[in-house]
Write a protein that holds these residues in place. Structure first.
Motif, mmCIF file in Angstrom:
data_model
loop_
_atom_site.group_PDB
_atom_site.id
_atom_site.type_symbol
_atom_site.label_atom_id
_atom_site.label_comp_id
_atom_site.label_asym_id
_atom_site.label_seq_id
_atom_site.Cartn_x
_atom_site.Cartn_y
_atom_site.Cartn_z
ATOM 1 N N VAL A 44 0.832 -1.205 0.000
ATOM 2 C CA VAL A 44 0.000 0.000 0.000
ATOM 3 C C VAL A 44 0.867 1.255 0.000
ATOM 4 N N PHE A 45 1.913 1.275 0.805
ATOM 5 C CA PHE A 45 2.774 2.456 0.899
ATOM 6 C C PHE A 45 3.426 2.781 -0.439
ATOM 7 N N HIS A 46 3.640 1.741 -1.246
ATOM 8 C CA HIS A 46 4.273 1.953 -2.543
ATOM 9 C C HIS A 46 3.259 2.146 -3.671
ATOM 10 N N ILE A 51 10.130 -3.388 11.054
ATOM 11 C CA ILE A 51 11.108 -2.299 10.977
ATOM 12 C C ILE A 51 11.130 -1.714 9.563
ATOM 13 N N ASN A 52 11.019 -2.566 8.558
ATOM 14 C CA ASN A 52 10.979 -2.070 7.172
ATOM 15 C C ASN A 52 9.700 -1.283 6.896
ATOM 16 N N VAL A 53 8.581 -1.697 7.511
ATOM 17 C CA VAL A 53 7.352 -0.910 7.411
ATOM 18 C C VAL A 53 7.583 0.487 7.970
ATOM 19 N N THR A 54 8.230 0.558 9.132
ATOM 20 C CA THR A 54 8.517 1.848 9.758
ATOM 21 C C THR A 54 9.446 2.682 8.892
ATOM 22 N N ARG A 55 10.444 2.036 8.324
ATOM 23 C CA ARG A 55 11.374 2.756 7.445
ATOM 24 C C ARG A 55 10.644 3.300 6.214
ATOM 25 N N ASP A 56 9.753 2.494 5.629
ATOM 26 C CA ASP A 56 8.978 2.978 4.476
ATOM 27 C C ASP A 56 8.135 4.185 4.848
ATOM 28 N N LEU A 57 7.503 4.139 6.028
ATOM 29 C CA LEU A 57 6.627 5.231 6.451
ATOM 30 C C LEU A 57 7.385 6.538 6.632
#
Length: 439
Positions: free
Chosen positions: A221-223, A276-282
């Protein structure tokens, strides 16, 4: 006339609430009342005042009965056990202060122990993931003052950290969060409908063991590829995932708090890698942090102490005279199950209640010393139970909050006459071991 003691730190959970107040008797020996504490924290303070509390070490006899012994005898037994062991385990360290943890490390170095803390059965996978991917984090004070989007993933703070939501994450009004909970979006990801979930804007009942898939879907979704998701991912409809994901991107400041529902389910540290990668993407869209919900009040401290002493936070093997680290080989349960240990020393934890039954049965057959002010399932299987003073109640010392902020706990009342602290007992054991080993 009661004396009011303020700014008392609660030694229960990783929130380390530091705003408690205690009324104590004018002779300084009895706690009369506790204010501002949660029910569990208040009970910990009042339990220290119990009339049937143990004040002497006790040794198991051959017929299974217990016999009171002196602290000198307890020191001698412990020192001899650790000195004569080829591969002893020194486990726990999460419900004591950093000073005792440091002294315990000196004992462990002297006998070449396997040093492990309770992270091995809770947030050890978090520590492994952080070593893999780093961690974008912050302090609880920043959450209170800035966060407008909170996610609790695989945890239930309403029961495990009762004042977390009222002090830091959901309800307080901070410098930039003047509307309190009305200005925050609140999400819980949990297969169960917990008491925490009943308060949320969104409850995502993820299918058990499929956290990794839901985290991956959020990254999609973020992408900008949310439309390509299947209709349902990990039990959550695509539309809900897209809606929550877009709101996360639009947040001003957000934080993901996660617990053992993520760290001890399928994928373990890989779940945390993905979180952690979700947080980095955000952080490409706004400001986001991630934080583990640490349980014991100073389990973070044991990782910090060993981190700056040895470079490793848990599962430390000192048998060769220097620190080695290999979770799975040097972790407590694996050592016990493989039958590699010949002695067990427990301080500041209760493996008898939390280890697998098969491991507890094997531990029961080994020489075992348990240092704990309480009678616990571990003291039942130990050969020697050493009662000590309550840290944060009868002795002060440093503890680390779940956000790795050091907090100095305070002594409120005196311990019963003659009762040692963790640090004092370990220091006596250390000095006796030096005599035994001639160093």
């Amino acid at each position: 006339m009661p004396v009011r003691v303020t700014d008392v730190v609660c030694p229960f959970c990783g929130t380390l609430c530091d705003d408690l107040e205690c009324d104590i008797s004018d002779d300084g020996k009895k706690i009369l009342e506790i204010y501002n504490a949660c029910a569990i924290g208040a009970e910990k303070f009042m339990h220290s005042q119990s009339d049937d509390r143990l004040v002497l070490p006790r040794m198991r006899q051959e017929d299974g009965t217990w016999k009171n012994v002196s602290y000198e005898e307890a020191v001698e037994y412990t020192a001899q056990m650790l000195s004569n062991a080829v591969k002893p385990l020194m486990y726990g360290w999460s419900s004591t202060n950093c000073e005792a943890q440091s002294m315990g490390s000196k004992v462990g170095e002297l006998c070449g122990a396997q040093m492990d803390n309770t992270a091995t059965v809770c947030h050890g996978s978090t520590l492994i993931a952080i070593q893999d991917a780093g961690v974008p984090t912050c302090t609880l004070g920043e959450i209170k003052n800035r966060a407008d989007f909170i996610i609790f993933w695989g945890c239930n703070p309403a029961h495990a950290h009762p004042r977390h939501m009222s002090r830091y994450s959901i309800f307080p009004r901070g410098f930039f969060t003047g509307k309190g909970h009305k200005g925050r979006t609140f999400v819980v990801v949990d297969p169960r409908h917990t008491d925490t979930a009943s308060l949320t804007d969104y409850h995502l009942p993820v299918e058990q063991g499929r956290d990794y898939e839901l985290l991956s879907a959020l990254r999609v979704v973020f992408h900008g590829e949310g439309d390509r998701l299947p209709e349902v991912v990990a039990g959550i409809p695509k539309e809900t995932i897209i809606e929550v994901g877009e709101k996360m991107k639009a947040a001003r400041f957000g934080c993901i708090f996660f617990g053992m529902g993520v760290t001890q389910s399928i994928s373990k540290n890989h779940n945390i890698d993905m979180a952690i990668n979700v947080t980095r993407d955000l952080n490409e869209f706004s400001k986001w942090s991630i934080m583990p919900m640490r349980g014991h009040y100073n389990v973070t401290g044991s990782g910090e102490v060993w981190g700056w002493q040895y470079g490793y936070p848990f599962c430390i093997d000192l048998s060769r005279g220097y620190a080695r680290y290999n979770p799975g080989e040097s972790s407590s349960n694996d050592l016990i199950e493989r039958g590699e240990l010949d002695a067990v020393f427990v301080l500041g934890s209760d493996p008898g209640a939390h280890f697998p039954f098969s491991a507890v049965k094997k531990m029961n057959k080994l020489p075992c010393v348990c240092v704990d002010p309480h009678i616990t399932p571990t003291t039942v299987v130990a050969d020697l139970h050493v009662p000590v003073a309550f840290v944060g109640v009868e002795v002060g010392g440093c503890a680390y909050r779940m956000d790795s902020v050091p907090i100095e706990t305070h002594k409120v009342v005196d311990p019963p006459e003659g009762v040692l602290t963790d640090e004092e007992f370990l220091e006596k054991v250390y000095e006796r071991m030096k005599e035994i080993k001639g160093v």
